[in-house]
Design a protein around this motif. Structure first.
Motif, PDB file in Angstrom:
ATOM      1  N   LEU A  44       0.709  -1.363  -0.029  1.00  0.00           N
ATOM      2  CA  LEU A  44      -0.021  -0.163  -0.043  1.00  0.00           C
ATOM      3  C   LEU A  44       0.761   1.081  -0.058  1.00  0.00           C
ATOM      4  N   THR A  45       1.917   1.364   0.845  1.00  0.00           N
ATOM      5  CA  THR A  45       2.755   2.688   0.905  1.00  0.00           C
ATOM      6  C   THR A  45       3.920   2.013   1.613  1.00  0.00           C
ATOM      7  N   ASP A  46       5.027   2.992   1.304  1.00  0.00           N
ATOM      8  CA  ASP A  46       6.424   2.975   2.092  1.00  0.00           C
ATOM      9  C   ASP A  46       6.562   3.998   3.092  1.00  0.00           C
ATOM     10  N   SER A  47       5.509   4.325   3.497  1.00  0.00           N
ATOM     11  CA  SER A  47       5.486   5.508   4.596  1.00  0.00           C
ATOM     12  C   SER A  47       5.350   4.809   5.717  1.00  0.00           C
ATOM     13  N   GLY A  48       6.374   4.636   6.629  1.00  0.00           N
ATOM     14  CA  GLY A  48       6.553   4.408   8.058  1.00  0.00           C
ATOM     15  C   GLY A  48       6.403   2.858   8.057  1.00  0.00           C
ATOM     16  N   THR A  49       6.511   2.058   6.991  1.00  0.00           N
ATOM     17  CA  THR A  49       6.032   0.499   6.967  1.00  0.00           C
ATOM     18  C   THR A  49       7.404  -0.159   7.018  1.00  0.00           C
ATOM     19  N   GLY A  50       8.410   0.436   6.954  1.00  0.00           N
ATOM     20  CA  GLY A  50       9.804  -0.302   6.717  1.00  0.00           C
ATOM     21  C   GLY A  50      10.178  -1.044   8.037  1.00  0.00           C
ATOM     22  N   THR A  51      11.132  -1.545   7.882  1.00  0.00           N
ATOM     23  CA  THR A  51      12.074  -2.375   8.963  1.00  0.00           C
ATOM     24  C   THR A  51      13.221  -1.360   9.452  1.00  0.00           C
ATOM     25  N   MET A  52      13.074  -1.021  10.949  1.00  0.00           N
ATOM     26  CA  MET A  52      14.310  -0.398  11.271  1.00  0.00           C
ATOM     27  C   MET A  52      15.672  -1.195  11.561  1.00  0.00           C
ATOM     28  N   SER A  53      16.615  -0.609  11.456  1.00  0.00           N
ATOM     29  CA  SER A  53      17.973  -1.357  11.773  1.00  0.00           C
ATOM     30  C   SER A  53      18.069  -1.465  13.248  1.00  0.00           C
ATOM     31  N   ASP A  54      19.242  -2.451  13.238  1.00  0.00           N
ATOM     32  CA  ASP A  54      19.611  -2.672  14.911  1.00  0.00           C
ATOM     33  C   ASP A  54      20.054  -1.117  15.481  1.00  0.00           C
ATOM     34  N   GLU A  55      20.828  -0.226  14.752  1.00  0.00           N
ATOM     35  CA  GLU A  55      21.389   0.724  15.328  1.00  0.00           C
ATOM     36  C   GLU A  55      20.330   1.839  15.839  1.00  0.00           C
ATOM     37  N   GLN A  56      18.977   1.677  14.732  1.00  0.00           N
ATOM     38  CA  GLN A  56      17.898   2.479  15.277  1.00  0.00           C
ATOM     39  C   GLN A  56      17.085   1.903  16.542  1.00  0.00           C
ATOM     40  N   TRP A  57      17.055   0.533  16.519  1.00  0.00           N
ATOM     41  CA  TRP A  57      16.437  -0.074  17.647  1.00  0.00           C
ATOM     42  C   TRP A  57      17.355   0.419  18.999  1.00  0.00           C
ATOM     43  N   ALA A  58      18.688   0.316  18.917  1.00  0.00           N
ATOM     44  CA  ALA A  58      19.436   0.562  19.855  1.00  0.00           C
ATOM     45  C   ALA A  58      19.485   2.092  20.503  1.00  0.00           C
ATOM     46  N   THR A 334      11.790   1.818 -13.707  1.00  0.00           N
ATOM     47  CA  THR A 334      11.075   2.168 -12.389  1.00  0.00           C
ATOM     48  C   THR A 334      11.785   3.148 -11.711  1.00  0.00           C
ATOM     49  N   GLY A 335      10.978   3.486 -10.487  1.00  0.00           N
ATOM     50  CA  GLY A 335      11.470   4.480  -9.634  1.00  0.00           C
ATOM     51  C   GLY A 335      12.099   4.072  -8.399  1.00  0.00           C
ATOM     52  N   GLY A 336      12.181   4.780  -7.429  1.00  0.00           N
ATOM     53  CA  GLY A 336      13.238   4.134  -6.344  1.00  0.00           C
ATOM     54  C   GLY A 336      12.228   3.681  -5.480  1.00  0.00           C
ATOM     55  N   HIS A 337      11.076   3.701  -5.152  1.00  0.00           N
ATOM     56  CA  HIS A 337      10.057   3.382  -3.994  1.00  0.00           C
ATOM     57  C   HIS A 337       9.037   2.414  -4.590  1.00  0.00           C
ATOM     58  N   ALA A 338       8.638   2.337  -5.782  1.00  0.00           N
ATOM     59  CA  ALA A 338       7.483   1.603  -6.222  1.00  0.00           C
ATOM     60  C   ALA A 338       7.601   1.297  -7.600  1.00  0.00           C
ATOM     61  N   LEU A 388      -3.031   4.544 -12.859  1.00  0.00           N
ATOM     62  CA  LEU A 388      -1.976   3.894 -12.299  1.00  0.00           C
ATOM     63  C   LEU A 388      -2.118   3.082 -10.986  1.00  0.00           C
ATOM     64  N   VAL A 389      -1.759   1.980 -10.796  1.00  0.00           N
ATOM     65  CA  VAL A 389      -1.613   1.229  -9.521  1.00  0.00           C
ATOM     66  C   VAL A 389      -0.184   1.076  -9.028  1.00  0.00           C
ATOM     67  N   ARG A 390       0.049   1.704  -7.978  1.00  0.00           N
ATOM     68  CA  ARG A 390       1.237   1.890  -7.367  1.00  0.00           C
ATOM     69  C   ARG A 390       1.515   0.711  -6.378  1.00  0.00           C
ATOM     70  N   LEU A 391       2.642  -0.201  -6.591  1.00  0.00           N
ATOM     71  CA  LEU A 391       2.875  -1.254  -5.781  1.00  0.00           C
ATOM     72  C   LEU A 391       4.422  -0.554  -4.895  1.00  0.00           C
ATOM     73  N   CYS A 392       4.002  -0.408  -3.545  1.00  0.00           N
ATOM     74  CA  CYS A 392       5.039   0.648  -2.872  1.00  0.00           C
ATOM     75  C   CYS A 392       5.692  -0.477  -1.892  1.00  0.00           C
ATOM     76  N   LEU A 393       6.994  -0.744  -2.135  1.00  0.00           N
ATOM     77  CA  LEU A 393       7.828  -1.562  -1.524  1.00  0.00           C
ATOM     78  C   LEU A 393       8.511  -0.829  -0.023  1.00  0.00           C
TER      79      LEU A 393
END
Length: 445
Positions: A44-58, A334-338, A388-393
């Motif tokens: 649906l979106t790449d907005s706030g749906t990504g996986t944070m790194s171990d450094e971010q969790w720390a 293709t673009g950078g996020h979808a 268009l239909v956007r497939l956002c990674l």
């Protein structure tokens, strides 16, 4: 090759076909209304749906939750200065909060705001502030390296028509989300700077995906061959008077955003700061917990790391290649996020007034539990845009197995595309610019 490995996993499951049919009906054929646990692969979106790194969790553990003078805010402030070149920031809970702070400050009733292409919330904030959003995308053809550019001549034509005094800002969105996530060149931003100076207007860059855009610049703009992503990003942003940023994209965080203001623009900084206090919270937290400030500060620095951004863009290209292999018409390059699918070409029997993009979105969920988003007649009513239909990674989240499932789902839908019916809206909110978030539809034979 992926620049990361998994440290934690989340179980996902594909509901059976009967359940998916029921979920779709109950959602009013609007996938925004689906529960997340009913979705198998969520694009649906790449907005706030990504996986944070171990450094971010720390970094979360360092969160300073002071209401005023938070050390976590100082670390975010330092990261923005180092990575993006803006010494002053007004934090917000997310990008649309930052849009409210900035556009509510600089736009007045009767103003016109040109943009390479407004996205949904940007358009809504311009309208809500009394302005008229005007899209000025450059004319381009498939394969052109910078299809996201601003048409600077169209901005000058607009100024001649309405008067330069009614254009308070020229906006450039990088990458250009509404135009299939295509990048913007540094040369084009320089030209936008020139036209803003001619009109005595501010140049605003919507920088949500600034790192991905910088990667494309380095690949496609000869002047920057061999430069680092970090250096290209700072150069491109250096021409802006202000930036509006969602930290949920190239901040690699799950929440947060900010307005960045040049150090010498005391008036704009003070006005946005006061509006930020009113709508978002005090200047050193802006609607975020200290731990969220910390996560974004680390994420901004990670976003311009070479291995990360290369891996990010390559995964999007990988999905595009898998879809092309099964005959899906997509916007290229293709673009950078979808990946953006041409729904009119995929479902030629459905006229645009029956929302071929939304029909395709529904069928992808019905067939394989895949959630995408329509960016055509349904999301932007009354506008002449591609369907268009956007497939956002989401960032650092899915792997090749998931991408293959998406391609297989498209292939299955294609086999029965003649059975797919169009849709009609049966309930929608008053503000048409945001109807796709909550409207309900029904199938039309």
């Amino acid at each position: 090759m992926r620049a990361y490995k998994a440290k934690a996993v989340e179980r996902i499951s594909l509901p059976d076909r009967e359940a998916r049919d029921r979920h779709l009906r109950e959602a009013g054929y609007n996938v925004f209304n689906l529960d997340a646990d009913a979705v198998f692969v969520d694009l649906l979106t790449d907005s706030g749906t990504g996986t944070m790194s171990d450094e971010q969790w720390a970094a979360l553990m360092r969160g300073d939750e002071a209401y005023a003078g938070s050390e976590s805010f100082r670390r975010l402030e330092s990261a923005v200065a180092d990575v993006m070149g803006f010494e002053r920031i007004v934090p917000a809970h997310q990008g649309r909060g930052a849009e409210n702070v900035l556009y509510g400050t600089i736009i007045s009733e009767g103003d016109y705001v040109p943009n390479n292409t407004h996205f949904d919330t940007t358009r809504a904030h311009v309208v809500n502030s009394g302005g008229e959003p005007v899209d000025c995308p450059v004319e381009s053809e498939a394969g052109d390296p910078f299809q996201g550019n601003l048409d600077v001549a169209a901005v000058r034509d607009l100024a001649d028509e309405v008067g330069a005094e009614r254009i308070p800002a020229v906006v450039v969105t990088i990458t250009n989300n509404s135009m299939a996530g295509q990048p913007v060149s540094v040369e084009n931003v320089r030209a936008a700077r020139d036209v803003a100076d001619e009109l005595d207007a501010r140049l605003v860059v919507d920088a949500c995906r600034f790192a991905e855009n910088a990667y494309f610049v380095r690949q496609r703009e000869p002047e920057f061959e061999g430069e680092s992503v970090a250096d290209v990003a700072r150069e491109q942003l250096s021409y802006a008077d202000a930036v509006v940023m969602s930290g949920k994209k190239d901040g690699l965080a799950n929440v947060g955003g900010f307005v960045g203001v040049r150090e010498d623009d005391d008036e704009l900084y003070e006005r946005t700061r006061q509006r930020g206090i009113l709508y978002e919270g005090f200047t050193t937290y802006g609607g975020m917990a200290g731990r969220d400030l910390e996560a974004m500060a680390v994420g901004l620095r990670e976003a311009v790391e070479e291995a990360y951004v290369e891996s990010r863009v390559e995964q999007v290209a990988e999905l595009g290649e898998l879809l092309q292999e099964v005959g899906v018409p997509i916007r290229t390059p293709t673009g950078g996020h979808a990946v953006y699918v041409d729904a009119e070409e995929f479902l030629p029997s459905i006229p645009r007034e029956r929302f071929p993009g939304q029909a395709l979105v529904c069928e992808l969920y019905r067939e394989g539990g895949v959630r995408g988003v329509e960016l055509g007649e349904f999301a932007f009513p009354g506008e002449s845009r591609p369907q268009l239909v956007r497939l956002c990674l989401p960032r650092r989240t899915y792997f090749r197995d998931h991408l293959e499932h998406v391609a297989e789902t498209f292939a299955d839908v294609a086999e029965r595309r003649g059975e797919v019916s169009g849709l009609e809206v049966i309930d929608e909110p008053e503000m048409a610019e945001l109807r796709h978030f909550s409207a309900e539809l029904r199938p039309v034979e």
